[in-house]
Design a protein around this motif. Structure first.
Motif, mmCIF file in Angstrom:
data_model
loop_
_atom_site.group_PDB
_atom_site.id
_atom_site.type_symbol
_atom_site.label_atom_id
_atom_site.label_comp_id
_atom_site.label_asym_id
_atom_site.label_seq_id
_atom_site.Cartn_x
_atom_site.Cartn_y
_atom_site.Cartn_z
ATOM 1 N N GLU A 2 0.819 -1.202 0.000
ATOM 2 C CA GLU A 2 0.000 0.000 0.000
ATOM 3 C C GLU A 2 0.859 1.260 0.000
ATOM 4 O O GLU A 2 0.566 2.227 -0.704
ATOM 5 C CB GLU A 2 -0.942 -0.009 1.207
ATOM 6 C CG GLU A 2 -2.062 -1.029 1.139
ATOM 7 C CD GLU A 2 -1.603 -2.442 1.472
ATOM 8 O OE1 GLU A 2 -0.436 -2.600 1.870
ATOM 9 O OE2 GLU A 2 -2.415 -3.387 1.329
ATOM 10 N N GLU A 3 1.939 1.239 0.797
ATOM 11 C CA GLU A 3 2.823 2.400 0.855
ATOM 12 C C GLU A 3 3.526 2.616 -0.473
ATOM 13 O O GLU A 3 3.681 3.759 -0.927
ATOM 14 C CB GLU A 3 3.855 2.217 1.975
ATOM 15 C CG GLU A 3 4.772 3.424 2.151
ATOM 16 C CD GLU A 3 5.762 3.250 3.286
ATOM 17 O OE1 GLU A 3 6.647 4.098 3.432
ATOM 18 O OE2 GLU A 3 5.637 2.247 4.031
ATOM 19 N N GLN A 4 3.937 1.532 -1.121
ATOM 20 C CA GLN A 4 4.594 1.642 -2.420
ATOM 21 C C GLN A 4 3.638 2.215 -3.462
ATOM 22 O O GLN A 4 4.026 3.050 -4.284
ATOM 23 C CB GLN A 4 5.098 0.266 -2.862
ATOM 24 C CG GLN A 4 6.235 -0.278 -2.007
ATOM 25 C CD GLN A 4 6.694 -1.651 -2.461
ATOM 26 O OE1 GLN A 4 6.046 -2.298 -3.277
ATOM 27 N NE2 GLN A 4 7.799 -2.104 -1.911
ATOM 28 N N THR A 6 1.059 4.172 -2.891
ATOM 29 C CA THR A 6 0.884 5.596 -2.584
ATOM 30 C C THR A 6 2.061 6.417 -3.084
ATOM 31 O O THR A 6 1.882 7.516 -3.639
ATOM 32 C CB THR A 6 0.730 5.797 -1.056
ATOM 33 O OG1 THR A 6 -0.385 5.046 -0.583
ATOM 34 C CG2 THR A 6 0.525 7.263 -0.721
ATOM 35 N N ASN A 7 3.269 5.896 -2.912
ATOM 36 C CA ASN A 7 4.466 6.596 -3.385
ATOM 37 C C ASN A 7 4.463 6.746 -4.898
ATOM 38 O O ASN A 7 4.854 7.791 -5.432
ATOM 39 C CB ASN A 7 5.723 5.846 -2.939
ATOM 40 C CG ASN A 7 5.946 5.922 -1.439
ATOM 41 O OD1 ASN A 7 5.438 6.826 -0.783
ATOM 42 N ND2 ASN A 7 6.700 4.976 -0.890
ATOM 43 N N VAL A 8 4.019 5.689 -5.601
ATOM 44 C CA VAL A 8 3.953 5.750 -7.063
ATOM 45 C C VAL A 8 2.939 6.797 -7.500
ATOM 46 O O VAL A 8 3.184 7.571 -8.437
ATOM 47 C CB VAL A 8 3.581 4.369 -7.651
ATOM 48 C CG1 VAL A 8 3.294 4.487 -9.155
ATOM 49 C CG2 VAL A 8 4.703 3.372 -7.421
ATOM 50 N N VAL A 10 1.732 9.522 -5.772
ATOM 51 C CA VAL A 10 2.196 10.876 -5.453
ATOM 52 C C VAL A 10 3.373 11.268 -6.343
ATOM 53 O O VAL A 10 3.401 12.361 -6.926
ATOM 54 C CB VAL A 10 2.590 10.981 -3.963
ATOM 55 C CG1 VAL A 10 3.201 12.350 -3.671
ATOM 56 C CG2 VAL A 10 1.384 10.739 -3.071
ATOM 57 N N GLY A 11 4.341 10.352 -6.466
ATOM 58 C CA GLY A 11 5.503 10.629 -7.315
ATOM 59 C C GLY A 11 5.112 10.800 -8.764
ATOM 60 O O GLY A 11 5.689 11.621 -9.488
ATOM 61 N N SER A 15 5.730 13.924 -11.157
ATOM 62 C CA SER A 15 6.552 13.689 -12.349
ATOM 63 C C SER A 15 5.854 14.145 -13.625
ATOM 64 O O SER A 15 6.465 14.821 -14.474
ATOM 65 C CB SER A 15 6.900 12.196 -12.463
ATOM 66 O OG SER A 15 7.662 11.767 -11.352
ATOM 67 N N ARG A 75 1.488 -1.575 -9.683
ATOM 68 C CA ARG A 75 2.360 -0.502 -10.156
ATOM 69 C C ARG A 75 1.806 0.128 -11.423
ATOM 70 O O ARG A 75 1.791 1.362 -11.567
ATOM 71 C CB ARG A 75 3.768 -1.048 -10.418
ATOM 72 C CG ARG A 75 4.769 0.023 -10.849
ATOM 73 C CD ARG A 75 6.130 -0.568 -11.127
ATOM 74 N NE ARG A 75 6.106 -1.531 -12.226
ATOM 75 C CZ ARG A 75 7.178 -2.200 -12.664
ATOM 76 N NH1 ARG A 75 8.340 -2.031 -12.051
ATOM 77 N NH2 ARG A 75 7.083 -3.039 -13.668
ATOM 78 N N SER A 82 -2.031 8.103 -11.244
ATOM 79 C CA SER A 82 -1.317 9.373 -11.047
ATOM 80 C C SER A 82 -1.460 10.263 -12.280
ATOM 81 O O SER A 82 -1.650 11.479 -12.159
ATOM 82 C CB SER A 82 0.164 9.113 -10.750
ATOM 83 O OG SER A 82 0.853 8.647 -11.902
#
Length: 227
Positions: A2-4, A6-8, A10-11, A15, A75, A82
């Motif tokens: 889940e954290e990964q 979220t990072n993808v 937001v990032g 980007s 992913r 995103s």
């Protein structure tokens, strides 16, 4: 995971925004839409690649049904989520806001978010991603060519026809089949509703595309007769 994810997400939003701003700075004479469509073309290409890599079995690409997204599927979905968030915000800053495009974005964002939250429908969502983005590079190419000075040329007509053919086969053949499979499987109700909504939007766009192709071909035939 889940954290990964979220990072993808937001990032990814950051980007895509940075790429757009770099395009605006590098090509100041190009329009807002031209720069945004360039970013959209990059995303469509990346989305098809990531979706293809995440398919677990090409002999049965939408299996297993109603399953938890694999890390590769998560992913791919997060990267597209995103982009959709970025593009929705970007479209609101444009002078021309397309209602059907906004609805498409909201439906897609809701569907992908539901899949990631409920941890269901991984295969179906990735298949939907592949189907919907397959024709996107040709969609954007049509408009990019016009701004580059190739309006009403054979190259622009070829892009129109390629887009129409790929969109029609993907969305009006593969789309209904995928929608049926999504509705038949044990997926959350919100995902089923979004699947139907996405297919309805696709059908509406198919109608508009058919009219566009008819107009272009009629115009080309008329021009040759009067030449």
């Amino acid at each position: 995971m889940e954290e990964q994810v979220t990072n993808v997400i937001v990032g990814g939003v950051v980007s895509w925004t940075v790429v757009f701003l770099v395009m605006r700075k590098s090509f100041p004479k190009r329009s807002f839409e031209f720069c945004n469509r360039t970013v959209s073309t990059l995303h469509a290409t990346l989305a098809v690649i990531l979706a293809s890599l995440s398919v677990q079995d090409w002999m049965s690409p939408i299996s297993p049904l109603a399953s938890k997204p694999s890390p590769l599927q998560a992913r791919a979905l997060a990267a597209t989520l995103s982009y959709l968030i970025y593009d929705l915000l970007c479209c609101l800053f444009d002078k021309r806001v397309s209602v059907d495009n906004v609805i498409h974005h909201l439906v897609s964002i809701t569907g992908i978010s539901a899949g990631l939250v409920y941890q269901k429908c991984g295969s179906e969502l990735v298949a939907a991603l592949w189907i919907t983005e397959l024709s996107s590079p040709f969609l954007h190419m049509r408009e990019l060519l016009k701004e580059l000075g190739y309006r009403d040329t054979d190259l622009n007509l070829a892009a129109d026809i390629a887009f129409a053919i790929i969109f029609s086969i993907a969305r009006m053949v593969g789309g209904p089949y995928l929608t049926f499979k999504t509705l038949s499987a044990d997926n959350p109700f919100v995902i089923k509703v979004m699947a139907v909504a996405l297919q309805l939007v696709s059908a509406f766009w198919f109608y508009k595309i058919a009219r566009m192709v008819k107009y272009k071909l009629t115009k080309r035939t008329t021009s040759k007769k009067t030449a």
